[in-house]
Design a protein around this motif. Structure first.
Motif, short mmCIF file in Angstrom:
data_model
loop_
_atom_site.label_atom_id
_atom_site.label_comp_id
_atom_site.label_asym_id
_atom_site.label_seq_id
_atom_site.Cartn_x
_atom_site.Cartn_y
_atom_site.Cartn_z
N LEU A 53 -6.14 10.13 10.47
CA LEU A 53 -7.01 9.57 9.45
C LEU A 53 -6.08 9.17 8.31
CD1 LEU A 53 -9.69 8.84 8.30
CD2 LEU A 53 -9.92 11.12 7.41
N SER A 54 -6.04 7.89 8.06
CA SER A 54 -5.08 7.41 7.09
C SER A 54 -5.79 6.76 5.91
CB SER A 54 -4.18 6.36 7.74
OG SER A 54 -3.70 6.85 8.96
N VAL A 55 -5.25 6.97 4.76
CA VAL A 55 -5.75 6.36 3.54
C VAL A 55 -4.63 5.49 2.99
CG1 VAL A 55 -6.70 6.75 1.27
CG2 VAL A 55 -7.08 8.42 3.07
N SER A 56 -4.93 4.23 2.81
CA SER A 56 -3.93 3.35 2.23
C SER A 56 -4.46 2.87 0.88
CB SER A 56 -3.69 2.14 3.13
OG SER A 56 -3.43 2.57 4.44
N ILE A 57 -3.70 3.12 -0.12
CA ILE A 57 -4.11 2.69 -1.45
C ILE A 57 -3.41 1.37 -1.76
CG2 ILE A 57 -4.28 3.36 -3.86
CD1 ILE A 57 -5.20 5.80 -2.79
N ASP A 58 -4.20 0.42 -2.16
CA ASP A 58 -3.65 -0.90 -2.46
C ASP A 58 -2.79 -0.79 -3.71
OD1 ASP A 58 -3.08 -3.47 -2.97
OD2 ASP A 58 -5.12 -4.22 -2.67
N MET A 59 -1.51 -1.02 -3.52
CA MET A 59 -0.59 -0.84 -4.65
C MET A 59 -0.20 -2.18 -5.26
SD MET A 59 -0.26 2.40 -4.64
CE MET A 59 1.20 2.87 -5.54
N THR A 60 -0.77 -3.23 -4.74
CA THR A 60 -0.34 -4.56 -5.20
C THR A 60 -0.53 -4.68 -6.71
OG1 THR A 60 -1.17 -5.33 -3.10
CG2 THR A 60 -0.46 -6.99 -4.65
N GLU A 61 -1.78 -4.38 -7.12
CA GLU A 61 -2.07 -4.46 -8.56
C GLU A 61 -1.22 -3.48 -9.32
OE1 GLU A 61 -3.94 -6.60 -10.34
OE2 GLU A 61 -4.01 -7.65 -8.42
N ARG A 62 -1.17 -2.28 -8.72
CA ARG A 62 -0.41 -1.23 -9.39
C ARG A 62 1.04 -1.64 -9.53
NH1 ARG A 62 -1.35 4.89 -7.50
NH2 ARG A 62 -3.48 4.16 -7.47
N LYS A 63 1.53 -2.29 -8.47
CA LYS A 63 2.93 -2.71 -8.52
C LYS A 63 3.12 -3.74 -9.62
CE LYS A 63 5.49 -1.59 -4.50
NZ LYS A 63 6.30 -2.10 -3.40
N LYS A 64 2.13 -4.65 -9.70
CA LYS A 64 2.20 -5.66 -10.75
C LYS A 64 2.22 -4.97 -12.11
CE LYS A 64 -0.17 -9.53 -8.65
NZ LYS A 64 -1.51 -10.11 -8.59
N ASP A 65 1.25 -4.01 -12.21
CA ASP A 65 1.16 -3.27 -13.46
C ASP A 65 2.46 -2.57 -13.75
OD1 ASP A 65 -1.35 -4.14 -13.62
OD2 ASP A 65 -2.33 -2.24 -13.11
N GLN A 66 2.99 -2.00 -12.67
CA GLN A 66 4.22 -1.24 -12.81
C GLN A 66 5.35 -2.16 -13.28
OE1 GLN A 66 4.72 1.03 -9.35
NE2 GLN A 66 5.95 2.60 -10.34
N VAL B 90 0.84 -1.19 0.00
CA VAL B 90 0.00 0.00 0.00
C VAL B 90 0.87 1.24 0.00
CG1 VAL B 90 -1.83 -1.14 1.29
CG2 VAL B 90 -0.12 0.19 2.51
N ALA B 91 0.21 2.33 -0.43
CA ALA B 91 0.82 3.65 -0.26
C ALA B 91 -0.06 4.36 0.75
CB ALA B 91 0.84 4.39 -1.57
N LEU B 92 0.50 4.69 1.90
CA LEU B 92 -0.30 5.25 2.99
C LEU B 92 -0.04 6.75 3.11
CD1 LEU B 92 -1.00 3.80 6.42
CD2 LEU B 92 -0.05 6.07 6.32
N SER B 93 -1.17 7.48 3.13
CA SER B 93 -1.09 8.92 3.39
C SER B 93 -1.98 9.20 4.58
CB SER B 93 -1.58 9.71 2.19
OG SER B 93 -0.78 9.43 1.07
#
Lengths: 701, 212
Positions: free
Chosen positions: A445-458, A427-430
């Motif tokens: 208040l934290s937002v974590s974006i699931d980067m797994t797919e994105r990482k795969k894509d990347q 994840v990328a957490l902000s």
């Protein structure tokens, strides 16, 4: 709704408190009124007693005076008619002066000897009143005071008697009596309609009363014995003496008659033992008197107060209702907004969570829970780092969280969470911090974006990129190869062109030129020889010499234009010196050449420099309209720098067409082929400078 | 008799030159060479009084030959006879040690005169060659001379003016118009901050453009 009930209750309470207040006020007032009435009644009864006592004691002294009158004594001693006249005169005089009912004289037997009413039908004269206590009292030597109903007259009166004493022995010989009517008492007491006054004898017989019906009635029913005694005394006539109907309570202070209720105030009558003055006051009437005006004023006041309170309450109620409605609307809006945000929080396709300053989870969104595969109750209260890989945990605890709780924000922190099943989630957490009033961070208040797919894509993208890169590199290499080939080809072409030119130039210059020179020698020789023999032939020979000279010039010019021998024979500096001088000679444009000591350079470099200078000079003459050109050849930083600058009209080097026309491409090509660079600096109106620079490497040399 | 060595790679030209030399009556070609090295060898073998050498030769150019001969036979005067008209060659030739310089084109008219003059111990340079040489000498010290601001042609005109030539003479010498000469004169006076021809002469002497 509840508030409405409260309001209604409040309203009722207000009204009832007004009523209770009114009632209490009324009670207090009533109490005060009672107290006042009591006080007044006490004063009244005292007053009445005094009045009555005064009234019934009025004639006690006059009767003493009367009893001491000599004629009376004398008459008793000597019943002489003359004396009787005198006595009658005295009696009349007293009666009239005192305004009493009657004055009379009794002898020692109780017989009435003379009376002021001797002429009246009910005359006492000759009557015996020995049974009357007042007579007995007088005979006993004292005064007598007596309240009774007249036996003869049938009228009530107060009797005062005094003994007439024998002047010799001082024994009573008769009595003087004055009877005054008590009717006057009743008339002069000035009683109110609710007040009742009674003068009651010891047996309770009402003797005097402003209430007519009670006269000669008893306060309590008389027993037969009592009635007998009373009849015997003939004090109040023959009777009967019925009961007044008053029921007196045990205390003797309250009484009820018919439907009327009285309060009783009793006082003993001085001088008349056993006699009492009773003052009866009706408390209801008192209340009536007190409450009446009060009710008249307070009633409407209370009503108005109630109405006002009601109105105010209504007003407040309306206000409150409005307020309540607004509040309800606001609450509804807030609730909806809250729901929306809750929905947003849970349904946002990003992992949201909040932690407290200790890093423990306070809340997580549905998406968060779903992504990591936990139920909410399993995670709340646990540290966020418990859901991270050891590396991320270490990173979070040592770097990210301390920094976050200081700055209050962090952005795109790369964490790796671990699902319940153990699979990692990149994840990328902000996060941003929520602070309290003092500025302390209370939660994040934290937002974590699931980067797994994105990482795969990347990764895929990077792979693709790499592949593309490889292709691109291959292509580049190919292009480079081709370019190199082309360059070499170009260089070869240029080189061979130069060689060709040099060859042709040499051929022209050395071969044709020499042949022509030789020819010229022959022609000159001919001319010399024929001068004397055949002047015409000699002249022809001379013409030939001229033609040959012209030819030689042409050939030389041709050769030089192809490639100047100076360049090959003497080198670049001499070639430039020559070409600038030649340029100046041909064009008339001032041309300065200036050079550093230059080591001998390679043929290719010399050729390139020479051709570039030549082209630049041609431009200066042909296009720039320059008045002066400066050519410099210098050694700078291990480089050979050739500068050709003119003071002509200049041009915009970025304008392709112009540059093309000026042969810039060709110059660049030449420069590039030997590893040099060509820079053109020019501006419209500011001349032009062509700078050719090439590193002096071994190759170039 | 002046014994002459003739070095030229071109046979026809060489033949022509030989005839010109020999027809003078007081000179003879004692040796011929068609290469530079040949020329040096001949010069040493025949010990001529004079060497007439072409610049363009196959193995070694005339300038090199001249330089070698200056070492080997310092007493052998060399006349460069060449197709090249350019001043640069003249300067190089003189620097290499040549005593004279003429073009082949002018050979029929000047060769004999040149040989004679050089043999007599003098130099032989055409007017233009003399100019070039003078300018090269004057410009020898680079970067310190007021002459650096002048162009070749300006220097030429300056020198001629200093030598006392008229505008007309200069115009005809360089094959340009009198008006152009005047323009050059005006320009160089201004550049050098000079007022008249006398000052021009003094300036030229100071800067070794001409001999006093």
């Amino acid at each position: 709704m509840r508030l409405r009930v409260i309001l209604v209750v409040l309203c009722l309470l207000a009204v009832s408190s007004a009523l209770v207040g009114g009632h209490l006020y009324y009670g207090a007032l009533r109490q005060a009124a009672f107290a006042e009435a009591e006080r007044q009644a006490l004063m009244r009864v005292e007053n009445l007693k005094k009045q009555i006592v005064a009234f019934i004691s009025d004639n006690r002294r006059p009767v003493q005076t009367l009893a001491r009158m000599d004629p009376l004594t004398a008459f008793l001693k000597n019943p002489d008619p003359d004396l009787l006249v005198q006595v009658n005169g005295l009696l009349d005089g007293f009666q009239q002066t005192l305004g009493v009912e009657v004055c009379y004289l009794m002898d020692r037997t109780g017989l009435t000897l003379a009376s002021s009413n001797r002429a009246a039908p009910d005359s006492f004269v000759g009557q015996n009143f020995a049974f009357r206590p007042y007579f007995r009292d007088a005979m006993a030597g004292g005064e007598g005071n007596y309240l009774a109903l007249g036996v003869t007259s049938g009228r009530r009166g107060v009797y005062h008697s005094f003994p007439i004493l024998n002047p010799d022995d001082g024994s009573p010989v008769g009595a003087a009596v004055i009877k005054a009517s008590v009717d006057k008492v009743e008339q002069e007491l000035h009683l109110g309609p609710t007040e009742r006054v009674m003068v009651v004898d010891p047996q309770g017989v009402v003797f005097v009363s402003n209430h007519r019906h009670w006269r000669f009635k008893t306060l309590t029913p008389l027993s037969a014995n009592q009635a007998g005694v009373l009849t015997e005394s003939r004090q109040f006539g023959r009777g009967p003496w019925p009961w007044t109907g008053l029921t007196i309570d045990d205390t003797g202070q309250e009484a009820v008659a018919a439907d009327q209720h009285f309060r009783i105030y009793a006082r003993a009558l001085d001088g008349y033992p056993g006699w009492q003055v009773l003052f009866l006051n009706n408390p209801d009437a008192v209340v009536e008197a007190v409450a009446g005006p009060l009710l008249r004023f307070t009633g409407p006041a209370v009503m108005i107060a109630c109405v006002l309170i009601g109105a105010v309450v209504m007003l407040l109620y309306r206000k409150a209702s409005h307020e309540i409605r607004l509040r309800q609307e606001a609450e509804t809006a807030l609730r909806r907004s809250d729901e929306r945000y809750r929905s947003l929080y849970h349904n946002t396709p990003a992992m949201l969570h909040s932690v407290d300053p200790q890093g423990r989870l306070l809340s997580v969104s549905d998406f968060w829970a779903d992504t990591l595969g936990y139920a909410r109750h399993e995670v709340i209260g646990r540290p966020i780092t418990a859901f991270m890989t050891p590396e991320s945990r270490c990173f979070a605890e040592q770097q990210v969280m301390p920094a976050f709780f200081q700055t209050g924000r962090c952005k795109d922190v790369a964490y790796r969470f671990v699902k319940k099943g153990g699979q990692p989630v990149d994840v990328a957490l902000s996060a941003i911090a929520e602070r309290d009033r003092e500025g302390r961070i209370v939660r994040s208040l934290s937002v974590s974006i699931d980067m797994t797919e994105r990482k795969k894509d990347q990764a895929a993208l990077e792979q693709a990129k790499e592949q593309l890169d490889r292709y691109s590199k291959d292509l580049e290499r190919l292009v480079d190869q081709r370019t190199d080939q082309l360059r070499r080809l170009s260089a070869a072409i240029l080189s061979s062109q130069e060689k060709e030119r040099a060859a042709i130039a040499r051929e022209l210059h050395d071969e044709l030129g020499q042949v022509l020179t030789a020819l010229r020698m022959e022609a000159v020789w001919l001319n010399e020889r024929l001068k004397t023999i055949d002047p015409r032939a000699a002249a022809r020979a001379l013409t030939m010499v001229g033609l040959i000279d012209k030819n030689i010039e042409d050939v030389r010019g041709l050769a030089v234009r192809l490639r100047p021998g100076v360049l090959d024979d003497l080198g670049l500096v001499d070639a430039l010196e020559w070409v600038t001088a030649d340029f100046e000679r041909r064009t008339g444009i001032l041309c300065l050449f200036d050079h550093d000591p230059i080591p001998e350079v390679g043929e290719a470099l010399a050729t390139a420099a020479y051709r570039i200078a030549q082209e630049a000079l041609t431009n200066a003459a042909r296009h720039a309209g320059a008045a002066q050109v400066k050519v410099q050849l210098r050694i700078e930083d291990q480089s050979l720098a050739l500068t050709v600058s003119d003071n002509g009209k200049g041009f915009d080097p970025l304008q392709e067409s112009v540059s093309q026309g000026l042969g810039m491409a060709g110059m660049r090509e030449r420069a590039g082929l030997i590893g040099g660079s060509l820079t053109v600096v020019s501006k419209p109106g500011a001349g032009a400078t062509v700078l050719f620079r090439v590193p002096l490497t071994e190759v170039a040399l | 008799m002046i014994r002459v060595l003739l070095a030229d790679d071109h046979a026809i030209v060489r033949a022509g030159l030989r005839r010109i030399i020999e027809e003078s009556g007081d000179m003879e070609v004692v040796a011929e060479a068609d290469t530079g090295k040949g020329a040096i060898a001949q010069a040493q073998a025949h010990l001529p009084d004079m060497a007439v050498i072409d610049i363009t030769m196959p193995d070694m150019d005339g300038l090199e030959v001249t330089a070698r001969l200056a070492d080997l036979r310092p007493d052998l005067p060399v006349l460069i006879l060449t197709m090249h008209e350019e001043d640069q060659y003249v300067v190089r030739a003189v620097e290499a040690g040549a005593r004279g310089y003429i073009t082949k084109q002018s050979a029929p008219e000047q060769l004999v005169k040149a040989i004679r003059q050089i043999h007599g111990g003098k130099r032989y340079l055409s007017a233009r060659a003399a100019d070039a040489l003078a300018l090269r000498v004057a410009l020898g010290v680079k970067g310190q001379s007021p002459l650096d601001s002048l162009s070749r042609r300006e220097l030429e005109v300056l020198r001629r003016l200093a030598l006392g030539h008229t505008n007309r003479e200069i115009a005809s010498a360089y094959n340009i118009s009198i008006k152009t000469v005047d323009t050059y004169r005006f320009r160089l006076l201004k550049k050098l901050n000079l007022r008249n021809n006398a000052e021009v002469s003094r300036f030229a002497i100071q800067n070794r453009l001409i001999d006093p």
